[in-house]
Design a protein around this motif. Structure first.
Motif, PDB file in Angstrom:
ATOM      1  N   ARG A  86      -1.022 -35.310 -21.853  1.00 14.16           N
ATOM      2  CA  ARG A  86       0.149 -34.952 -21.048  1.00 14.16           C
ATOM      3  C   ARG A  86       0.180 -33.440 -20.815  1.00 14.16           C
ATOM      4  O   ARG A  86      -0.021 -32.655 -21.736  1.00 14.16           O
ATOM      5  CB  ARG A  86       1.443 -35.380 -21.746  1.00 14.16           C
ATOM      6  N   GLY A  87       0.417 -33.059 -19.577  1.00 11.79           N
ATOM      7  CA  GLY A  87       0.558 -31.641 -19.289  1.00 11.79           C
ATOM      8  C   GLY A  87       1.947 -31.158 -19.678  1.00 11.79           C
ATOM      9  O   GLY A  87       2.901 -31.947 -19.764  1.00 11.79           O
ATOM     10  N   GLU A  88       2.066 -29.885 -19.939  1.00 12.74           N
ATOM     11  CA  GLU A  88       3.358 -29.292 -20.295  1.00 12.74           C
ATOM     12  C   GLU A  88       3.358 -27.835 -19.875  1.00 12.74           C
ATOM     13  O   GLU A  88       2.309 -27.277 -19.517  1.00 12.74           O
ATOM     14  CB  GLU A  88       3.602 -29.421 -21.796  1.00 12.74           C
ATOM     15  N   ARG A  89       4.513 -27.213 -19.907  1.00 12.23           N
ATOM     16  CA  ARG A  89       4.616 -25.807 -19.533  1.00 12.23           C
ATOM     17  C   ARG A  89       3.638 -24.983 -20.362  1.00 12.23           C
ATOM     18  O   ARG A  89       3.596 -25.080 -21.580  1.00 12.23           O
ATOM     19  CB  ARG A  89       6.045 -25.316 -19.757  1.00 12.23           C
ATOM     20  N   GLY A  90       2.836 -24.170 -19.688  1.00 15.68           N
ATOM     21  CA  GLY A  90       1.824 -23.374 -20.364  1.00 15.68           C
ATOM     22  C   GLY A  90       0.505 -24.097 -20.529  1.00 15.68           C
ATOM     23  O   GLY A  90      -0.496 -23.483 -20.915  1.00 15.68           O
ATOM     24  N   ALA A  91       0.493 -25.385 -20.245  1.00 23.45           N
ATOM     25  CA  ALA A  91      -0.739 -26.182 -20.363  1.00 23.45           C
ATOM     26  C   ALA A  91      -0.691 -27.315 -19.333  1.00 23.45           C
ATOM     27  O   ALA A  91      -0.814 -28.494 -19.661  1.00 23.45           O
ATOM     28  CB  ALA A  91      -0.899 -26.734 -21.774  1.00 23.45           C
ATOM     29  N   GLU A 313       4.527 -22.738 -12.110  1.00 23.07           N
ATOM     30  CA  GLU A 313       4.068 -22.435 -13.464  1.00 23.07           C
ATOM     31  C   GLU A 313       4.064 -20.937 -13.747  1.00 23.07           C
ATOM     32  O   GLU A 313       3.055 -20.239 -13.553  1.00 23.07           O
ATOM     33  CB  GLU A 313       2.674 -23.040 -13.652  1.00 23.07           C
ATOM     34  N   GLN A 314       5.204 -20.429 -14.212  1.00 20.52           N
ATOM     35  CA  GLN A 314       5.338 -19.010 -14.535  1.00 20.52           C
ATOM     36  C   GLN A 314       4.284 -18.508 -15.539  1.00 20.52           C
ATOM     37  O   GLN A 314       3.761 -17.405 -15.382  1.00 20.52           O
ATOM     38  CB  GLN A 314       6.741 -18.723 -15.071  1.00 20.52           C
ATOM     39  N   PRO A 315       3.935 -19.289 -16.574  1.00 24.57           N
ATOM     40  CA  PRO A 315       2.919 -18.796 -17.516  1.00 24.57           C
ATOM     41  C   PRO A 315       1.543 -18.543 -16.885  1.00 24.57           C
ATOM     42  O   PRO A 315       0.690 -17.917 -17.516  1.00 24.57           O
ATOM     43  CB  PRO A 315       2.844 -19.916 -18.569  1.00 24.57           C
ATOM     44  N   ALA A 316       1.337 -19.014 -15.663  1.00 27.40           N
ATOM     45  CA  ALA A 316       0.037 -18.815 -15.000  1.00 27.40           C
ATOM     46  C   ALA A 316       0.015 -17.587 -14.107  1.00 27.40           C
ATOM     47  O   ALA A 316      -1.028 -17.269 -13.514  1.00 27.40           O
ATOM     48  CB  ALA A 316      -0.323 -20.056 -14.182  1.00 27.40           C
ATOM     49  N   GLY A 341       3.653 -16.403  -4.461  1.00 25.22           N
ATOM     50  CA  GLY A 341       4.920 -16.391  -3.747  1.00 25.22           C
ATOM     51  C   GLY A 341       5.732 -17.644  -4.023  1.00 25.22           C
ATOM     52  O   GLY A 341       6.954 -17.595  -4.172  1.00 25.22           O
ATOM     53  N   LYS A 342       5.039 -18.764  -4.092  1.00 26.72           N
ATOM     54  CA  LYS A 342       5.700 -20.046  -4.342  1.00 26.72           C
ATOM     55  C   LYS A 342       6.302 -20.087  -5.751  1.00 26.72           C
ATOM     56  O   LYS A 342       7.402 -20.604  -5.960  1.00 26.72           O
ATOM     57  CB  LYS A 342       4.679 -21.171  -4.171  1.00 26.72           C
ATOM     58  N   ILE A 343       5.587 -19.547  -6.717  1.00 26.81           N
ATOM     59  CA  ILE A 343       6.074 -19.538  -8.101  1.00 26.81           C
ATOM     60  C   ILE A 343       7.217 -18.546  -8.256  1.00 26.81           C
ATOM     61  O   ILE A 343       8.223 -18.818  -8.905  1.00 26.81           O
ATOM     62  CB  ILE A 343       4.923 -19.202  -9.080  1.00 26.81           C
ATOM     63  N   GLY A 344       7.088 -17.374  -7.647  1.00 33.33           N
ATOM     64  CA  GLY A 344       8.152 -16.395  -7.658  1.00 33.33           C
ATOM     65  C   GLY A 344       8.190 -15.535  -8.908  1.00 33.33           C
ATOM     66  O   GLY A 344       7.321 -15.609  -9.773  1.00 33.33           O
TER      67      GLY A 344
END
Length: 382
Positions: A86-91, A313-316, A341-344
């Motif tokens: 399962r994917g999750e924030r940061g991964a 995905e801010q961590p990216a 731009g899309k992530i912001g």
């Protein structure tokens, strides 16, 4: 020569070597398919990956001396992934379509065809063959349909009663007069679930696909993805399964008995961020055996960047800034700019402003401006 007996022997041998379905048809021209291909070409619906000569795609006698019959085969592939991560924030993770799980199907199907040809060759003197898997002249779907493997669904896939549409197809033209099988009756009925679910509306009508707007095709292109499709790709890295997943004929089907077709979860559903800096050697080492690698790493990397934007995905962001500043390929830099731009966020905005001051490639500059416009229109929360 008793060709009726030979046909039965071929069928029995095919079962022994793991061919899930086999059918036989004449080597007559594929007239209906020819008309469809001409229409597709006129409308600009072809992908460009197809064999260019429509005459050769529909007239076996143009590519094989004195053809008498065509043998079609199908191998069923799995539709479920065991222990899928399962994917999750940061991964976050991307996904490869089911048809690209396991060892490249071109290799697997060709091996079965070669075994079949060798078996026939040992029984019949002067037997001749031409083997094809996906990249040959003939249209696999047209051959399989006429040979009774299954019917051609509204989603442009061959659907079998036993394995649904989760089948790989291949065929061999031969100079042997083997009796043809009866085509199968269409069993789609009034169902339009595949047409209704297509993310881009690429299924124009039953049995007609605009490949230019099909996500399965778009994920394999190498340039900048057209704007209208970027939000629709989701986390798909290669291919699209939507029209198969929604098909009622595929419900509950998971043909997982071919060991080489079983997916490695870390390949079929890989982490996205490591893909951004994967080397050619690393890419070949990890993904080289799967069919999704045939176009190289660039489309996969571009799609991974779009997937990170899909997840916001801010961590990216730091990894994407590095791509924007350092990658030598304008398509990848440009996609990273749009995705930032899309992530912001302040960090992404500052990076785009800085990149704009030094970027010289016109297409990348255009993508940087697109990225900055996300901030101007407040489509992203800073």
């Amino acid at each position: 020569m008793d060709y009726g007996k030979l046909k039965n022997e071929i069928i029995e041998y095919s079962k022994k070597i793991g061919i899930d379905k086999i059918g036989f048809t004449s080597a007559d021209p594929f007239v209906e398919m020819k008309n469809l291909l001409i229409r597709q070409e006129e409308l600009g619906y072809q992908s460009g990956f197809e064999h260019k000569n429509i005459e050769e795609r529909t007239h076996p006698e143009l590519i094989f001396d004195e053809p008498r019959s065509i043998i079609a085969i199908a191998l069923a592939y799995p539709s479920k992934m065991k222990d899928a991560p399962r994917g999750e924030r940061g991964a976050r993770r991307g996904i490869f379509c089911k048809a690209s799980w396991g060892v490249d199907y071109h290799v697997l199907v060709r091996e079965k065809l070669e075994q079949l040809a060798s078996f026939i060759d040992n029984k019949v003197q002067d037997a001749r063959f031409k083997l094809m898997v996906d990249t040959g002249e003939l249209v696999d779907r047209a051959v399989a349909e006429r040979a009774g493997i299954g019917w051609s669904g509204k989603n442009c896939s061959i659907i079998t009663p036993e394995f649904g549409s989760y089948v790989y197809l291949g065929e061999m033209i031969t100079n042997l007069p083997l009796a043809p099988d009866e085509p199968m009756e269409d069993q789609c009925g009034e169902c339009t679930k595949c047409l209704d679910a297509c993310p881009t509306g690429a299924l124009i009508q039953p049995g007609q696909l605009d490949a230019q707007s099909c996500i399965a095709f778009l994920t394999q292109t190498k340039g900048l993805l057209p704007d209208e499709f970027r939000d629709k790709i989701g986390n798909r890295l290669y291919g699209c399964d939507t029209c198969q997943v929604v098909c009622p004929k595929n419900k509950g089907i998971d043909s997982d008995w071919h060991e080489q077709m079983k997916p490695d979860p870390e390949i079929a559903k890989p982490l996205l961020q490591p893909l951004l800096e994967i080397s050619n050697r690393e890419f070949k080492g990890k993904f080289g055996e799967v069919s999704a690698s045939w176009r190289g790493k660039k489309p996969i990397q571009r799609n991974a960047i779009l997937a990170l934007a899909h997840f916001k995905e801010q961590p990216a962001v730091e990894d994407l800034i590095k791509v924007l500043n350092e990658d030598v390929r304008p398509e990848i830099r440009g996609t990273a700019a749009w995705s930032l731009g899309k992530i912001g966020g302040n960090q992404a905005e500052k990076a785009l402003i800085h990149a704009k001051s030094k970027e010289e490639h016109p297409e990348v500059l255009e993508e940087i401006n697109k990225g900055l416009r996300f901030f101007e229109s407040h489509e992203n929360i800073k």
